[in-house]
Design a protein around this motif. Structure first.
Motif, short mmCIF file in Angstrom:
data_model
loop_
_atom_site.label_atom_id
_atom_site.label_comp_id
_atom_site.label_asym_id
_atom_site.label_seq_id
_atom_site.Cartn_x
_atom_site.Cartn_y
_atom_site.Cartn_z
N ILE A 100 1.07 -1.61 -0.57
CA ILE A 100 -0.05 -0.01 -0.34
C ILE A 100 0.75 0.74 0.05
O ILE A 100 0.30 1.94 -0.93
N PHE A 101 1.24 1.14 0.74
CA PHE A 101 3.00 2.69 1.17
C PHE A 101 2.99 2.78 -0.67
O PHE A 101 3.88 3.39 -0.94
N PHE A 102 4.19 1.66 -0.82
CA PHE A 102 5.00 1.56 -2.09
C PHE A 102 4.00 2.37 -3.16
O PHE A 102 4.53 3.01 -3.75
N ILE A 103 2.57 1.50 -3.01
CA ILE A 103 1.98 2.20 -4.64
C ILE A 103 1.92 3.04 -4.47
O ILE A 103 1.79 4.06 -5.44
N TYR A 104 1.27 4.37 -3.26
CA TYR A 104 1.22 5.05 -3.14
C TYR A 104 2.20 6.07 -3.33
O TYR A 104 2.22 7.49 -3.96
N TYR A 105 3.47 5.67 -2.80
CA TYR A 105 4.46 7.00 -2.49
C TYR A 105 4.42 6.56 -4.32
O TYR A 105 5.56 7.38 -5.08
N SER A 106 4.82 5.16 -4.68
CA SER A 106 4.99 5.22 -6.58
C SER A 106 4.13 5.86 -7.40
O SER A 106 4.48 6.68 -8.53
N PHE A 107 3.45 5.93 -7.15
CA PHE A 107 2.02 7.18 -7.93
C PHE A 107 1.99 8.46 -7.83
O PHE A 107 2.06 9.05 -8.59
N ASN A 108 2.29 9.39 -6.54
CA ASN A 108 2.83 9.86 -6.21
C ASN A 108 4.74 10.15 -7.30
O ASN A 108 4.64 11.50 -7.97
N LEU A 109 5.55 9.16 -7.95
CA LEU A 109 6.37 9.51 -8.29
C LEU A 109 6.22 9.69 -9.47
O LEU A 109 6.57 10.53 -10.76
N VAL A 110 5.39 8.99 -9.89
CA VAL A 110 4.32 9.23 -11.79
C VAL A 110 3.95 10.11 -11.95
O VAL A 110 4.38 10.72 -12.82
N SER A 111 3.15 10.23 -10.83
CA SER A 111 2.63 12.07 -10.83
C SER A 111 3.14 13.12 -11.02
O SER A 111 3.43 14.00 -11.83
N SER A 112 4.27 13.54 -10.04
CA SER A 112 4.90 14.52 -10.50
C SER A 112 6.17 14.27 -11.20
O SER A 112 6.44 15.46 -12.45
N THR A 113 6.61 13.02 -12.02
CA THR A 113 7.69 13.10 -13.24
C THR A 113 6.31 13.54 -14.35
O THR A 113 6.84 13.77 -15.73
N HIS A 114 5.27 13.09 -14.46
CA HIS A 114 4.80 13.37 -15.65
C HIS A 114 4.10 14.99 -15.47
O HIS A 114 4.04 15.72 -16.71
N LYS A 115 4.06 15.97 -14.31
CA LYS A 115 3.91 17.15 -14.37
C LYS A 115 5.29 17.66 -14.54
O LYS A 115 4.85 18.84 -15.18
N THR A 116 6.14 17.52 -14.93
CA THR A 116 7.16 18.24 -14.85
C THR A 116 8.01 17.52 -15.81
O THR A 116 9.29 18.47 -17.06
N GLY A 117 7.92 16.85 -16.90
CA GLY A 117 7.94 16.33 -17.91
C GLY A 117 9.41 15.99 -18.61
O GLY A 117 9.96 16.28 -19.49
N MET A 118 9.59 15.28 -17.27
CA MET A 118 11.04 14.99 -17.07
C MET A 118 11.15 13.67 -18.28
O MET A 118 10.17 12.89 -18.74
N VAL A 119 12.38 13.16 -18.89
CA VAL A 119 12.38 12.98 -20.33
C VAL A 119 13.64 11.56 -19.82
O VAL A 119 14.71 12.73 -19.44
N SER A 120 13.50 10.12 -20.22
CA SER A 120 15.30 9.68 -20.78
C SER A 120 16.58 10.64 -21.36
O SER A 120 15.69 11.40 -22.31
N LEU A 121 17.57 10.46 -21.19
CA LEU A 121 18.72 11.34 -21.82
C LEU A 121 18.58 10.74 -22.93
O LEU A 121 19.17 11.75 -23.91
N THR A 122 18.42 9.29 -23.19
CA THR A 122 18.94 8.93 -24.32
C THR A 122 18.00 9.20 -25.43
O THR A 122 18.22 9.83 -26.80
N VAL A 123 16.99 8.89 -25.25
CA VAL A 123 15.95 8.33 -26.34
C VAL A 123 14.82 9.26 -25.57
O VAL A 123 13.98 9.51 -27.08
N GLY A 124 15.25 10.20 -24.67
CA GLY A 124 13.56 10.86 -24.38
C GLY A 124 12.43 10.27 -24.33
O GLY A 124 11.49 10.83 -24.85
N ILE A 125 12.29 9.13 -24.04
CA ILE A 125 10.95 8.38 -23.27
C ILE A 125 10.63 9.55 -22.35
O ILE A 125 11.90 9.58 -21.15
N PRO A 126 9.25 9.68 -22.20
CA PRO A 126 8.77 10.55 -20.86
C PRO A 126 9.04 9.70 -19.93
O PRO A 126 8.66 8.79 -19.57
#
Length: 164
Positions: A100-126
Motif C-alpha cells: 500500500i505504501f509502495f503503490i501510494y508513493y510510486s503513484f506520487n512519483l509517476v504523477s510528479s514526473t508527469h507534471k515536470t515533463g522529465m524525459v530519459s537522456l538517450t531516447v527521450g521517453i517521458p
C-alpha cells in the motif's frame, strides 16, 4: 474465480517473460552491434535496462505466487502449527501494508514526473511512462499478498508457508 486466477497467472507470466527476454535480447543485440559490427546503438542500453527492470518488477508477484522469495526459516521451522499460522498472517499483513505504501508513493512519483515533463537522456521517453511500472508491480504484488492472506486465514494450504 478459478478461471480469473488462471488468466491472471498467465498474464503475469507473459509480462514477466516478454519484458525480461526482450531486455536480454536487446543486450545481446547491443553487444553484437558494438563488438562485431563496430556500430554501437546508444538507445539499446537504455531500452534494454528498462525492459529488464520491468521484467523483474513484474516478476515480484510471480516469485511470491511460486514461493521463490528469500526466506530465513530457522525459527519458523520450530514453531507450532498455530504459531506458524499466526506468523504467516502477520507476515502477509506486513506485506500488504508495504505494498500500500509502495503503490501510494510510486503513484506520487509517476504523477510528479508527469507534471515536470522529465524525459530519459538517450531516447527521450517521458519518465512517467518508465516509472508507471512501480504502481503496476506494487498492485500485482498486493493482489498476491491479499491472496496469500486469505488462504492463510482460511487455512488453505495450497502453498508452503515456510518462506514467508
Amino acid at each position: 474465480m478459478k478461471n480469473l486466477n488462471k488468466y491472471w497467472t498467465l498474464l503475469e507470466d507473459i509480462l514477466t517473460g516478454v519484458f525480461f527476454v526482450s531486455g536480454l535480447g536487446l543486450i545481446f543485440y547491443g553487444v553484437l552491434m558494438r563488438y562485431v559490427f563496430n556500430n554501437p546503438k546508444p538507445w539499446v542500453e537504455e531500452i534494454s535496462m528498462y525492459s529488464v527492470i520491468w521484467g523483474i518488477l513484474f516478476g515480484l508477484s510471480v516469485a511470491l505466487r511460486n514461493d521463490h522469495h528469500i526466506a530465513i526459516d530457522l525459527l519458523y521451522d520450530v514453531l507450532s502449527p498455530k504459531l506458524k499460522r499466526l506468523m504467516n498472517i502477520f507476515a502477509n499483513l506486513v506485506g500488504i501494508l508495504f505494498c500500500i505504501f509502495f503503490i501510494y508513493y510510486s503513484f506520487n512519483l509517476v504523477s510528479s514526473t508527469h507534471k515536470t515533463g522529465m524525459v530519459s537522456l538517450t531516447v527521450g521517453i517521458p519518465m512517467w511512462i518508465i516509472y508507471v511500472i512501480l504502481p503496476i508491480s506494487g498492485t500485482l504484488f498486493l493482489i498476491r499478498f491479499i491472496e496469500r492472506f486469505i488462504q492463510t486465514v482460511r487455512k488453505v494450504d495450497n502453498y508452503d508457508h515456510s518462506s514467508i
